[in-house]
Design a protein around this motif. Sequence first.
Motif, PDB file in Angstrom:
ATOM      1  N   GLY A   1      60.929 -17.137  96.557  1.00  0.00           N
ATOM      2  CA  GLY A   1      62.163 -16.252  96.435  1.00  0.00           C
ATOM      3  C   GLY A   1      63.044 -17.148  95.129  1.00  0.00           C
ATOM      4  N   ARG A   2      64.166 -16.465  94.786  1.00  0.00           N
ATOM      5  CA  ARG A   2      65.117 -16.828  93.835  1.00  0.00           C
ATOM      6  C   ARG A   2      64.457 -17.399  92.625  1.00  0.00           C
ATOM      7  NH1 ARG A   2      69.949 -20.356  97.399  1.00  0.00           N
ATOM      8  NH2 ARG A   2      70.089 -18.641  98.952  1.00  0.00           N
ATOM      9  N   VAL A   3      63.528 -16.526  92.074  1.00  0.00           N
ATOM     10  CA  VAL A   3      62.868 -17.085  90.952  1.00  0.00           C
ATOM     11  C   VAL A   3      63.492 -15.853  89.786  1.00  0.00           C
ATOM     12  CG1 VAL A   3      60.720 -17.021  89.704  1.00  0.00           C
ATOM     13  CG2 VAL A   3      60.902 -17.687  91.868  1.00  0.00           C
ATOM     14  N   MET A   4      64.057 -16.499  88.766  1.00  0.00           N
ATOM     15  CA  MET A   4      64.670 -15.693  87.772  1.00  0.00           C
ATOM     16  C   MET A   4      63.547 -15.245  86.907  1.00  0.00           C
ATOM     17  SD  MET A   4      67.829 -15.064  88.514  1.00  0.00           S
ATOM     18  CE  MET A   4      66.908 -15.104  90.433  1.00  0.00           C
ATOM     19  N   SER A   5      63.898 -14.357  86.005  1.00  0.00           N
ATOM     20  CA  SER A   5      62.763 -13.905  84.962  1.00  0.00           C
ATOM     21  C   SER A   5      62.391 -14.998  84.098  1.00  0.00           C
ATOM     22  CB  SER A   5      63.425 -12.691  84.154  1.00  0.00           C
ATOM     23  OG  SER A   5      63.443 -11.573  84.723  1.00  0.00           O
TER      24      SER A   5
ATOM     25  N   MET B   1      74.697 -14.193  87.893  1.00  0.00           N
ATOM     26  CA  MET B   1      73.496 -15.256  87.966  1.00  0.00           C
ATOM     27  C   MET B   1      74.025 -16.511  87.271  1.00  0.00           C
ATOM     28  SD  MET B   1      71.398 -13.617  89.892  1.00  0.00           S
ATOM     29  CE  MET B   1      70.515 -12.365  90.625  1.00  0.00           C
ATOM     30  N   PRO B   2      73.548 -17.631  87.424  1.00  0.00           N
ATOM     31  CA  PRO B   2      73.744 -18.730  86.523  1.00  0.00           C
ATOM     32  C   PRO B   2      73.304 -18.179  84.900  1.00  0.00           C
ATOM     33  CG  PRO B   2      72.459 -19.651  88.314  1.00  0.00           C
ATOM     34  CD  PRO B   2      72.667 -18.096  88.459  1.00  0.00           C
ATOM     35  N   LEU B   3      74.150 -18.488  83.951  1.00  0.00           N
ATOM     36  CA  LEU B   3      74.060 -17.915  82.764  1.00  0.00           C
ATOM     37  C   LEU B   3      72.592 -18.637  81.779  1.00  0.00           C
ATOM     38  CD1 LEU B   3      77.668 -17.879  81.527  1.00  0.00           C
ATOM     39  CD2 LEU B   3      76.064 -15.803  82.218  1.00  0.00           C
ATOM     40  N   LEU B   4      72.431 -19.734  82.159  1.00  0.00           N
ATOM     41  CA  LEU B   4      71.336 -20.323  81.631  1.00  0.00           C
ATOM     42  C   LEU B   4      69.869 -20.331  82.449  1.00  0.00           C
ATOM     43  CD1 LEU B   4      72.879 -23.765  80.367  1.00  0.00           C
ATOM     44  CD2 LEU B   4      72.398 -21.466  78.962  1.00  0.00           C
ATOM     45  N   SER B   5      69.861 -19.348  83.531  1.00  0.00           N
ATOM     46  CA  SER B   5      68.732 -19.442  84.247  1.00  0.00           C
ATOM     47  C   SER B   5      67.601 -18.507  83.912  1.00  0.00           C
ATOM     48  CB  SER B   5      69.209 -18.643  85.806  1.00  0.00           C
ATOM     49  OG  SER B   5      69.682 -17.372  85.631  1.00  0.00           O
ATOM     50  N   GLY B   6      67.811 -17.679  82.949  1.00  0.00           N
ATOM     51  CA  GLY B   6      67.006 -16.537  82.339  1.00  0.00           C
ATOM     52  C   GLY B   6      66.930 -15.330  83.254  1.00  0.00           C
ATOM     53  N   SER B   7      67.854 -14.904  83.521  1.00  0.00           N
ATOM     54  CA  SER B   7      68.139 -13.818  84.341  1.00  0.00           C
ATOM     55  C   SER B   7      68.161 -12.683  83.472  1.00  0.00           C
ATOM     56  CB  SER B   7      69.330 -13.869  85.205  1.00  0.00           C
ATOM     57  OG  SER B   7      69.585 -12.525  85.730  1.00  0.00           O
ATOM     58  N   ALA B   8      67.223 -11.783  83.602  1.00  0.00           N
ATOM     59  CA  ALA B   8      67.053 -10.414  82.545  1.00  0.00           C
ATOM     60  C   ALA B   8      68.326  -9.512  82.937  1.00  0.00           C
ATOM     61  CB  ALA B   8      65.889  -9.650  82.701  1.00  0.00           C
ATOM     62  N   LEU B   9      68.653  -9.727  84.361  1.00  0.00           N
ATOM     63  CA  LEU B   9      69.763  -8.837  84.776  1.00  0.00           C
ATOM     64  C   LEU B   9      71.197  -9.233  83.997  1.00  0.00           C
ATOM     65  CD1 LEU B   9      71.265  -6.622  86.510  1.00  0.00           C
ATOM     66  CD2 LEU B   9      71.496  -8.449  88.194  1.00  0.00           C
TER      67      LEU B   9
ATOM     68  N   VAL C   1      83.280 -14.872  83.076  1.00  0.00           N
ATOM     69  CA  VAL C   1      82.516 -15.532  84.522  1.00  0.00           C
ATOM     70  C   VAL C   1      83.602 -16.737  85.016  1.00  0.00           C
ATOM     71  CG1 VAL C   1      80.377 -16.447  85.142  1.00  0.00           C
ATOM     72  CG2 VAL C   1      80.662 -14.932  83.181  1.00  0.00           C
ATOM     73  N   VAL C   2      83.613 -16.339  86.545  1.00  0.00           N
ATOM     74  CA  VAL C   2      84.355 -17.290  87.228  1.00  0.00           C
ATOM     75  C   VAL C   2      83.505 -17.985  88.423  1.00  0.00           C
ATOM     76  CG1 VAL C   2      86.538 -16.180  87.090  1.00  0.00           C
ATOM     77  CG2 VAL C   2      85.261 -15.714  88.734  1.00  0.00           C
ATOM     78  N   GLN C   3      82.316 -17.630  88.529  1.00  0.00           N
ATOM     79  CA  GLN C   3      81.369 -17.983  89.374  1.00  0.00           C
ATOM     80  C   GLN C   3      80.080 -17.661  89.015  1.00  0.00           C
ATOM     81  OE1 GLN C   3      82.852 -19.313  92.732  1.00  0.00           O
ATOM     82  NE2 GLN C   3      80.772 -20.360  92.847  1.00  0.00           N
ATOM     83  N   GLU C   4      79.002 -18.683  89.298  1.00  0.00           N
ATOM     84  CA  GLU C   4      77.625 -18.261  88.972  1.00  0.00           C
ATOM     85  C   GLU C   4      76.805 -18.712  90.066  1.00  0.00           C
ATOM     86  OE1 GLU C   4      76.077 -20.333  85.490  1.00  0.00           O
ATOM     87  OE2 GLU C   4      77.865 -19.917  84.304  1.00  0.00           O
ATOM     88  N   VAL C   5      75.996 -17.789  90.872  1.00  0.00           N
ATOM     89  CA  VAL C   5      75.306 -17.913  91.883  1.00  0.00           C
ATOM     90  C   VAL C   5      73.674 -17.441  91.672  1.00  0.00           C
ATOM     91  CG1 VAL C   5      76.977 -18.209  93.746  1.00  0.00           C
ATOM     92  CG2 VAL C   5      75.966 -15.867  93.136  1.00  0.00           C
TER      93      VAL C   5
ATOM     94  N   PHE D   1      72.345 -11.143  96.666  1.00  0.00           N
ATOM     95  CA  PHE D   1      73.098 -10.807  97.636  1.00  0.00           C
ATOM     96  C   PHE D   1      74.155 -11.691  97.899  1.00  0.00           C
ATOM     97  CE2 PHE D   1      73.897 -10.386 102.210  1.00  0.00           C
ATOM     98  CZ  PHE D   1      74.223  -8.924 102.351  1.00  0.00           C
ATOM     99  N   ILE D   2      74.170 -13.116  97.567  1.00  0.00           N
ATOM    100  CA  ILE D   2      75.276 -13.983  97.643  1.00  0.00           C
ATOM    101  C   ILE D   2      76.432 -13.692  96.663  1.00  0.00           C
ATOM    102  CG2 ILE D   2      75.966 -16.359  97.313  1.00  0.00           C
ATOM    103  CD1 ILE D   2      73.284 -17.298  98.468  1.00  0.00           C
ATOM    104  N   MET D   3      75.782 -13.429  95.468  1.00  0.00           N
ATOM    105  CA  MET D   3      76.675 -12.829  94.513  1.00  0.00           C
ATOM    106  C   MET D   3      77.695 -11.415  95.035  1.00  0.00           C
ATOM    107  SD  MET D   3      75.464 -11.850  90.573  1.00  0.00           S
ATOM    108  CE  MET D   3      74.726 -10.172  91.162  1.00  0.00           C
ATOM    109  N   MET D   4      77.046 -10.985  95.639  1.00  0.00           N
ATOM    110  CA  MET D   4      77.703  -9.521  96.323  1.00  0.00           C
ATOM    111  C   MET D   4      78.675  -9.913  97.372  1.00  0.00           C
ATOM    112  SD  MET D   4      75.151  -6.354  95.707  1.00  0.00           S
ATOM    113  CE  MET D   4      73.846  -7.084  96.863  1.00  0.00           C
ATOM    114  N   THR D   5      78.121 -11.039  98.121  1.00  0.00           N
ATOM    115  CA  THR D   5      78.950 -11.309  99.151  1.00  0.00           C
ATOM    116  C   THR D   5      80.256 -12.068  98.740  1.00  0.00           C
ATOM    117  OG1 THR D   5      77.051 -11.824 100.514  1.00  0.00           O
ATOM    118  CG2 THR D   5      79.019 -12.958 101.237  1.00  0.00           C
TER     119      THR D   5
END
Length: 298
Positions: free
Chosen positions: A126-130, A195-203, A220-224, A228-232
């Motif tokens: 889990g938690r594998v960005m693109s 998502m973390p801006l340097l994580s390679g997230s396609a979203l 951006v004030v928070q990167e997670v 689901f944590i993001m939505m929490t």
Amino acid sequence: MEIRWLEAFVAVAEELHFGRAATRLRMAQSPLSQTIRKLEKDVGAELFERSTRSVDLTAAGRALLPHAYRILDEVGLARKAPTSAPGSVYGRVSIGFSGALNHLTLPPLARALRQRHPNISLHLVGRVMSGEAVDRLVAGTLDLAFVGLPLNPGAVATRRIARERLGVVLPSDHRLAERAAVDLRELAEEAFITMPLLSGSALNDSALRACTASGFRPRVVQEVPDPFIMMTLVSAGVGVSIVTEGVAGVVPAGSVFRPLAGTPRFHDHALAWAAGNTSRVLGAVLDVALEVLPTPGD
């Protein structure tokens, strides 16, 4: 080099902790450390960077890991071969996914694989960005991954499995929460959770393009690293998040999903694998995926 040395190496590489790896292997920590030293002497390089607080793979360790996986997989296949039915597919496949974004695609694939190929062992990561997924597919530490498109061409093969409209998750008491759809321009001054801006997230890339097209760059004030944590955090009132419509059914209490008004903006989901991976197990998984996750139309 002995098989048990590689088993010890993989356990430490996955746990990044000698104590947990020893517990997993049902052995004491001191013999485990001695086993790793024997392997390091055999290959002529240190495989782990050790400190009093952490354990990390060295460059040599990262280079060895995919080969260790393949060797142990082949040993497992050899053990099963004499008692397996002719034509059966057996082995191990590692699948990377990002979390809540794959809740509509990963479960049906995993269920179908267990039903049709019970001798294929699934290792779900889990938690594998693109961006990370591409690196791990090329390195051989993943066989298959759920990713967002587009990706850099050439590195991996892909097949699109879903196209979803973008929307926004808002706190339930937000001024726009009662709207049927939200104009993204009205969120230009809002705090965003991503998502973390340097994580390679396609979203992240899709969300940034949507904001840019609406005339602003999100604050951006928070990167997670977990959707689901993001939505929490949205539920807690920390900010708002751009996500895909597929998560509308799993937004946590205290938040709401609303589609974006105006011209639809889409995010494409895909399966990705190393183009040179000719594993029979991977081929069987892709055949099942083609049945249960048909390519969507435009």
